[in-house]
Motif scaffolding. Structure first.
Motif, PDB file in Angstrom:
ATOM      1  N   GLU A  70       0.947  -1.150   0.049  1.00 23.74           N
ATOM      2  CA  GLU A  70       0.092  -0.076  -0.062  1.00 23.74           C
ATOM      3  C   GLU A  70       0.937   1.143  -0.001  1.00 23.74           C
ATOM      4  OE1 GLU A  70      -3.293  -0.067  -0.105  1.00 23.74           O
ATOM      5  OE2 GLU A  70      -3.322  -1.536  -0.131  1.00 23.74           O
ATOM      6  N   LEU A  71       0.504   2.431  -0.769  1.00 27.35           N
ATOM      7  CA  LEU A  71       1.248   3.510  -0.443  1.00 27.35           C
ATOM      8  C   LEU A  71       1.580   4.308   0.706  1.00 27.35           C
ATOM      9  CD1 LEU A  71       0.690   5.186  -4.559  1.00 27.35           C
ATOM     10  CD2 LEU A  71       2.088   3.716  -3.269  1.00 27.35           C
ATOM     11  N   ALA A  72       0.906   3.980   0.853  1.00 30.36           N
ATOM     12  CA  ALA A  72      -0.111   4.579   2.780  1.00 30.36           C
ATOM     13  C   ALA A  72       1.480   4.457   3.315  1.00 30.36           C
ATOM     14  CB  ALA A  72      -1.553   4.708   3.332  1.00 30.36           C
ATOM     15  N   LEU A  73       1.886   3.336   3.407  1.00 28.40           N
ATOM     16  CA  LEU A  73       3.021   2.822   4.152  1.00 28.40           C
ATOM     17  C   LEU A  73       3.853   4.296   3.792  1.00 28.40           C
ATOM     18  CD1 LEU A  73       3.186  -1.117   3.175  1.00 28.40           C
ATOM     19  CD2 LEU A  73       2.797   0.089   5.698  1.00 28.40           C
ATOM     20  N   ASP A  77       6.747   6.027   9.924  1.00 27.87           N
ATOM     21  CA  ASP A  77       8.197   6.694  10.448  1.00 27.87           C
ATOM     22  C   ASP A  77       9.132   6.057  10.038  1.00 27.87           C
ATOM     23  OD1 ASP A  77       6.403   7.991  11.731  1.00 27.87           O
ATOM     24  OD2 ASP A  77       6.091   7.165  13.594  1.00 27.87           O
ATOM     25  N   SER A  78       9.484   4.824   9.665  1.00 27.47           N
ATOM     26  CA  SER A  78      10.356   3.838   9.139  1.00 27.47           C
ATOM     27  C   SER A  78      10.748   4.145   7.592  1.00 27.47           C
ATOM     28  CB  SER A  78      10.834   2.884   9.976  1.00 27.47           C
ATOM     29  OG  SER A  78       9.229   2.003   8.562  1.00 27.47           O
ATOM     30  N   LEU A  79      10.124   3.911   7.319  1.00 34.30           N
ATOM     31  CA  LEU A  79      10.374   4.360   5.991  1.00 34.30           C
ATOM     32  C   LEU A  79      10.349   5.513   5.407  1.00 34.30           C
ATOM     33  CD1 LEU A  79       7.080   2.129   3.253  1.00 34.30           C
ATOM     34  CD2 LEU A  79      10.132   1.925   3.588  1.00 34.30           C
ATOM     35  N   THR A  80       9.418   7.059   6.113  1.00 29.41           N
ATOM     36  CA  THR A  80       9.667   8.221   6.445  1.00 29.41           C
ATOM     37  C   THR A  80      11.477   8.619   6.374  1.00 29.41           C
ATOM     38  OG1 THR A  80       8.038   8.523   6.968  1.00 29.41           O
ATOM     39  CG2 THR A  80       8.983  10.391   7.314  1.00 29.41           C
ATOM     40  N   VAL A 113      -0.507  11.303   4.935  1.00 28.95           N
ATOM     41  CA  VAL A 113      -1.598  10.378   5.136  1.00 28.95           C
ATOM     42  C   VAL A 113      -2.540   9.976   3.811  1.00 28.95           C
ATOM     43  CG1 VAL A 113      -2.349   8.884   7.149  1.00 28.95           C
ATOM     44  CG2 VAL A 113      -0.275  10.008   7.812  1.00 28.95           C
ATOM     45  N   ILE A 114      -3.624  11.219   4.414  1.00 33.49           N
ATOM     46  CA  ILE A 114      -4.735  10.468   3.748  1.00 33.49           C
ATOM     47  C   ILE A 114      -4.669  10.925   1.789  1.00 33.49           C
ATOM     48  CG2 ILE A 114      -7.084  11.962   3.220  1.00 33.49           C
ATOM     49  CD1 ILE A 114      -6.703  12.706   6.122  1.00 33.49           C
ATOM     50  N   ALA A 115      -3.598  11.399   1.923  1.00 29.24           N
ATOM     51  CA  ALA A 115      -2.946  12.306   0.073  1.00 29.24           C
ATOM     52  C   ALA A 115      -2.879  10.673  -0.259  1.00 29.24           C
ATOM     53  CB  ALA A 115      -2.621  13.000  -0.176  1.00 29.24           C
ATOM     54  N   LEU A 116      -1.693  10.216   0.571  1.00 33.06           N
ATOM     55  CA  LEU A 116      -1.224   8.797  -0.023  1.00 33.06           C
ATOM     56  C   LEU A 116      -2.366   7.327  -0.007  1.00 33.06           C
ATOM     57  CD1 LEU A 116       2.790   8.470   1.829  1.00 33.06           C
ATOM     58  CD2 LEU A 116       2.313   9.279  -0.581  1.00 33.06           C
ATOM     59  N   SER A 117      -3.089   7.709   0.830  1.00 33.63           N
ATOM     60  CA  SER A 117      -4.295   6.681   0.717  1.00 33.63           C
ATOM     61  C   SER A 117      -5.192   6.982  -0.193  1.00 33.63           C
ATOM     62  CB  SER A 117      -5.008   6.582   2.798  1.00 33.63           C
ATOM     63  OG  SER A 117      -4.065   6.427   2.988  1.00 33.63           O
ATOM     64  N   ARG A 140       5.742  18.328   0.985  1.00 32.35           N
ATOM     65  CA  ARG A 140       7.342  18.513   1.511  1.00 32.35           C
ATOM     66  C   ARG A 140       7.068  18.565   3.660  1.00 32.35           C
ATOM     67  NH1 ARG A 140      10.256  23.755  -0.899  1.00 32.35           N
ATOM     68  NH2 ARG A 140       9.865  21.832  -2.502  1.00 32.35           N
ATOM     69  N   ASN A 141       8.431  17.269   3.909  1.00 37.27           N
ATOM     70  CA  ASN A 141       8.225  17.078   5.157  1.00 37.27           C
ATOM     71  C   ASN A 141       7.130  17.176   5.913  1.00 37.27           C
ATOM     72  OD1 ASN A 141      10.735  17.288   4.938  1.00 37.27           O
ATOM     73  ND2 ASN A 141      10.831  19.617   5.686  1.00 37.27           N
ATOM     74  N   GLY A 142       6.327  16.076   4.881  1.00 37.31           N
ATOM     75  CA  GLY A 142       4.948  15.640   5.371  1.00 37.31           C
ATOM     76  C   GLY A 142       4.012  17.314   5.080  1.00 37.31           C
ATOM     77  N   GLN A 143       3.546  18.290   4.793  1.00 36.63           N
ATOM     78  CA  GLN A 143       3.071  19.094   4.859  1.00 36.63           C
ATOM     79  C   GLN A 143       2.286  19.616   3.129  1.00 36.63           C
ATOM     80  OE1 GLN A 143       1.255  20.633   7.281  1.00 36.63           O
ATOM     81  NE2 GLN A 143       2.491  18.735   8.673  1.00 36.63           N
ATOM     82  N   PHE A 144       1.495  19.691   3.036  1.00 35.53           N
ATOM     83  CA  PHE A 144       0.591  19.835   1.223  1.00 35.53           C
ATOM     84  C   PHE A 144       2.031  21.291   1.023  1.00 35.53           C
ATOM     85  CE2 PHE A 144      -1.733  22.174  -1.682  1.00 35.53           C
ATOM     86  CZ  PHE A 144      -1.952  21.214  -1.919  1.00 35.53           C
TER      87      PHE A 144
END
Length: 178
Positions: A70-73, A77-80, A113-117, A140-144
């Protein structure tokens, strides 16, 4: 009242115009949000190649995420941490918005997270269509931080879509994203 309306229009227009200005892309992890694996890989590899050709460090998510996951992975935290260690702080999520030229940029500023899901059921090409609109969301850094549309008109084959996509993306990279 008229002044309030005028000010709100100016603020909204500047927000839409500013969505892809000043992105200052130096690196990007490319994430294709497609139902078919071959479409996903095609878009990721093409976009990564075009970014690299224009001086932006890029890597397709298929080099980070195992096939079928799943792309949400990618928001895990570990993949980030793995992505950051490889030198990427920007995610570019690409998907097909639809088969029309009248789409507008998204107004949603969902967390990564929501965008990846979010799923996408549209393939790159469908018979009897004349245009395809792609959407790229930048995080960037998790922010849109912005979004952009890539419109490919007058297409009659899958290869024609990819040829127009490459041409239009190159223009966007050089004008708006660097």
């Amino acid at each position: 009242m008229k002044l309030f309306l005028l000010l709100s229009c100016i603020i909204s227009i500047s927000a839409v115009i500013g969505q892809t200005k000043d992105l200052h892309l130096t690196n990007a992890l490319i994430v294709g949000q497609m139902e078919k694996a071959e479409d996903r890989y095609t878009l990721e590899i093409n976009l990564a190649e075009l970014f690299v050709n224009n001086g932006i460090k890029a890597n397709p998510s298929l080099n980070i995420l195992k096939s079928g996951n799943e792309l949400a992975l990618l928001a895990n935290d570990s993949l980030t941490a793995i992505v950051k260690n490889k030198g990427y702080d920007t995610y570019a999520l690409i998907s097909v918005r639809g088969y029309d030229n009248s789409f507008k940029k998204t107004s949603h500023k969902d967390p990564l997270v929501i965008a990846l899901s979010a799923g996408n059921l549209f393939p790159i090409y469908r018979d009897e269509i004349a245009s395809v609109t792609f959407e790229i969301l930048f995080y960037r850094n998790g922010q849109f931080i912005g979004s952009d549309l890539i419109k490919c008109g007058n297409v009659s084959t899958r290869d024609g879509v990819l040829k127009k996509f490459r041409k239009n993306i190159t223009k966007k990279i050089q004008k708006n994203w660097k």
